[in-house]
Design a protein around this motif. Structure first.
Motif, PDB file in Angstrom:
ATOM      1  N   SER A 104      33.815  43.706  47.954  1.00 45.17           N
ATOM      2  CA  SER A 104      33.531  44.031  46.547  1.00 45.17           C
ATOM      3  C   SER A 104      32.086  43.739  46.219  1.00 45.17           C
ATOM      4  O   SER A 104      31.530  44.294  45.281  1.00 45.17           O
ATOM      5  N   LEU A 108      29.565  45.947  43.869  1.00 42.49           N
ATOM      6  CA  LEU A 108      28.744  45.533  42.721  1.00 42.49           C
ATOM      7  C   LEU A 108      27.296  45.989  42.913  1.00 42.49           C
ATOM      8  O   LEU A 108      26.651  46.466  41.976  1.00 42.49           O
ATOM      9  N   TYR A 129      31.019  35.887  37.008  1.00 48.39           N
ATOM     10  CA  TYR A 129      30.909  35.753  38.467  1.00 48.39           C
ATOM     11  C   TYR A 129      29.441  35.800  38.889  1.00 48.39           C
ATOM     12  O   TYR A 129      28.740  36.796  38.633  1.00 48.39           O
ATOM     13  N   LEU A 172      36.186  40.511  34.129  1.00 48.48           N
ATOM     14  CA  LEU A 172      37.167  40.001  35.106  1.00 48.48           C
ATOM     15  C   LEU A 172      38.454  39.628  34.366  1.00 48.48           C
ATOM     16  O   LEU A 172      38.597  38.480  33.944  1.00 48.48           O
ATOM     17  N   ASP A 205      36.567  44.127  37.520  1.00 43.62           N
ATOM     18  CA  ASP A 205      36.554  43.510  38.859  1.00 43.62           C
ATOM     19  C   ASP A 205      37.857  42.720  39.019  1.00 43.62           C
ATOM     20  O   ASP A 205      38.116  41.790  38.256  1.00 43.62           O
ATOM     21  N   PRO A 207      39.597  41.049  42.059  1.00 42.53           N
ATOM     22  CA  PRO A 207      39.915  40.618  43.426  1.00 42.53           C
ATOM     23  C   PRO A 207      41.186  39.780  43.522  1.00 42.53           C
ATOM     24  O   PRO A 207      41.759  39.641  44.600  1.00 42.53           O
ATOM     25  N   THR A 245      39.589  44.205  46.598  1.00 40.47           N
ATOM     26  CA  THR A 245      39.148  43.766  47.925  1.00 40.47           C
ATOM     27  C   THR A 245      40.311  43.217  48.737  1.00 40.47           C
ATOM     28  O   THR A 245      41.319  42.783  48.168  1.00 40.47           O
ATOM     29  N   LYS A 248      40.804  38.328  49.524  1.00 42.37           N
ATOM     30  CA  LYS A 248      41.682  37.225  49.140  1.00 42.37           C
ATOM     31  C   LYS A 248      43.133  37.477  49.564  1.00 42.37           C
ATOM     32  O   LYS A 248      43.962  36.585  49.468  1.00 42.37           O
ATOM     33  N   ARG A 255      35.111  41.874  55.335  1.00 41.11           N
ATOM     34  CA  ARG A 255      34.173  42.547  54.418  1.00 41.11           C
ATOM     35  C   ARG A 255      34.711  43.938  54.074  1.00 41.11           C
ATOM     36  O   ARG A 255      34.121  44.971  54.401  1.00 41.11           O
TER      37      ARG A 255
HETATM   38  C1  LIG Z   1      35.046  38.131  40.912  1.00 47.55           C
HETATM   39  C2  LIG Z   1      34.607  38.432  42.296  1.00 47.55           C
HETATM   40  N1  LIG Z   1      34.136  39.662  42.582  1.00 47.55           N
HETATM   41  C3  LIG Z   1      33.745  39.975  43.825  1.00 47.55           C
HETATM   42  C4  LIG Z   1      33.808  39.049  44.845  1.00 47.55           C
HETATM   43  C5  LIG Z   1      33.312  39.455  46.211  1.00 47.55           C
HETATM   44  O1  LIG Z   1      34.375  39.665  47.055  1.00 47.55           O
HETATM   45  P1  LIG Z   1      34.217  40.324  48.492  1.00 47.55           P
HETATM   46  O2  LIG Z   1      34.532  39.263  49.481  1.00 47.55           O
HETATM   47  O3  LIG Z   1      35.216  41.439  48.496  1.00 47.55           O
HETATM   48  O4  LIG Z   1      32.832  40.838  48.625  1.00 47.55           O
HETATM   49  C6  LIG Z   1      34.312  37.772  44.607  1.00 47.55           C
HETATM   50  C7  LIG Z   1      34.365  36.771  45.684  1.00 47.55           C
HETATM   51  O5  LIG Z   1      34.621  35.634  45.505  1.00 47.55           O
HETATM   52  C8  LIG Z   1      34.718  37.455  43.289  1.00 47.55           C
HETATM   53  O6  LIG Z   1      35.207  36.256  42.963  1.00 47.55           O
END
Ligand SMILES: Cc1ncc(COP(=O)(O)O)c(C=O)c1O
Length: 416
Positions: A104, A108, A129, A172, A205, A207, A245, A248, A255
């Motif tokens: 993710s 961004l 974030y 978020l 967003d 995740p 993504t 998690k 990635r």
């Molecule tokens: C709110 C948020 N967006 C995006 C990400 C980035 O995630 P990714 O590992 O998919 O790049 C995170 C990672 O902690 C996150 O907490």
């Protein structure tokens, strides 16, 4: 003569700094430190055997495709699987609405590149974030911050900020990083209506949405936008770009993330992504598809919910028993984090130093504010997914001692 590289850096990178969290993680990685600082998933739930088997199968049956260049949009069966999965949450996306990204975080970055001119405003929550701020900073973003509380973004405060004409809002809604809060259903409706009224798009967003440990699933903004405003059947007219993504739910080292957006937005993002990395690793996409398919991902998410839910409970319980009543914290219904609020007169930075002496660590709150106003100095973030429950209990005990020590020395200073 050696080049003075610094003097040649582009204007846009001058404001980029190394993530405060990465710097801090270096200190907190000493083995004796119980760290609640990183946002790390628990390695003990990585489905290692399933990955081993999937790698073997991909290399045995599909090696020539897996090791070849692939389409920028992503591996078609994976895009279709993600679209099917989204439809369970009423997000009516087709594969053509899904762009696979390198996490993710890349999503961004691509969105920043797509939408931001230097000086453009992005509306963000306070706190928000940190990684999003880092991504948008590179494109010269400025910020309009709107307060949040235990029910997420305070939509009743939005209108004056929307009148400032931000390029988009970054929100978020589920199990916020860092606040651990969830945007209430009423506010979700208000948010999409206000976004529509002012013509400001939303980047949603998500995740953590699948990692809910209590309460009912709430509709994503992208769904409310369609249901309340578009009345179309698919995903062609929407005002919301949705991100998620595998970091998690499977493993962050893959990635592997995705953007869901109207087809014309996806087409432009594809051009931008070509310039960034041509495409996300074909091999990783194919292996992850093999791992996730036939219902494995659903089963695995159930396991993660169980493990993380127990860790969240261990942390909440330990906080109740070890922290003084002057300190407050959020009660996350899911995700990886909770957010602690200190009495206004207490300083997080000196608490951090005291905590490190007791070999326990967290992330001080100020890094999560786009428009620092000192508020972050009274908050900190705790991660509960990474440490085993026994270590969570021990770490919170140590942290409680550090908090009490700070409180008492503050009282002593005030009394003297
Ligand atoms: C709110 C948020 N967006 C995006 C990400 C980035 O995630 P990714 O590992 O998919 O790049 C995170 C990672 O902690 C996150 O907490």
């Amino acid at each position: 003569m050696s080049t003075a590289w610094k003097s040649r850096y582009a204007q846009r990178v001058k404001q980029i700094k190394s993530s405060a969290i990465r710097e801090l993680l270096k200190i907190t990685q000493r083995p004796e430190v119980i760290s609640f600082a990183g946002g790390l998933p628990a390695p003990d739930v990585f489905p290692v055997d399933r990955f081993q088997e999937a790698c073997r199968r991909v290399l045995e049956y599909n090696a020539h495709t897996a090791l070849q260049y692939g389409a920028t949009e992503g591996y078609e069966p994976l895009r279709e699987m993600i679209a099917r999965h989204l439809s369970r949450y009423s997000i009516r996306a087709k594969a053509e609405n899904v762009l696979i990204t390198s996490g993710s975080q890349q999503a961004l970055d691509l969105i920043g590149k797509l939408l931001l001119n230097p000086g453009d405003k992005v509306l963000v929550e306070a706190p928000t974030y940190l990684g999003a701020l880092q991504a948008f900073n590179a494109y010269g973003a400025e910020y309009v911050s709107v307060q949040s509380d235990n029910d997420g973004l305070r939509t009743e405060l939005l209108e004056p900020s929307l009148r400032l004409g931000p390029k988009f809002m970054y929100v978020l809604p589920n199990f916020h990083n860092p606040a651990g809060t969830t945007l209430s259903e009423g506010r979700r409706h208000e948010l999409v209506l206000l976004a529509d009224k002012y013509g400001i798009p939303i980047v949603e967003d998500d995740p953590y949405g699948q990692l809910r440990y209590e309460g009912e699933h709430l509709p994503p903004l992208v769904v409310l936008d369609r249901e309340n405003l578009r009345r179309d059947d698919g995903y062609s007219l929407g005002n919301v770009i949705y991100l998620s993504t595998f970091s998690k739910t499977l493993a962050p080292g893959l990635r592997l993330g995705w953007i869901v957006a109207p087809p014309d937005v996806i087409a432009k993002l594809v051009q931008i992504k070509q310039g960034a990395d041509l495409h996300t690793s074909t091999f990783i996409q194919m292996v992850s598809y093999e791992v996730a398919k036939e219902g494995f991902l659903d089963e695995h998410v159930k396991l993660i919910r169980k493990v993380y839910g127990a860790r969240r409970d261990a942390m909440l319980d330990a906080l109740k028993h070890n922290f003084p009543s002057e300190v407050k914290w959020t009660h996350p219904q899911g995700g990886l984090f909770l957010w602690v609020t200190l009495p206004a007169s207490m300083d997080c930075q000196s608490l951090f130093e005291e905590a490190l002496k007791q070999n326990v660590a967290f992330v001080p709150g100020d890094v999560f504010y786009a428009s620092p106003n000192g508020e972050g100095g009274h908050h900190f973030r705790l991660n509960f997914s990474y440490m085993q429950p026994e270590l969570i209990r021990e770490g919170i005990k140590r942290l409680g001692a550090a908090v009490k020590h700070q409180l008492h020395s503050r009282h002593a200073v005030h009394a003297s």
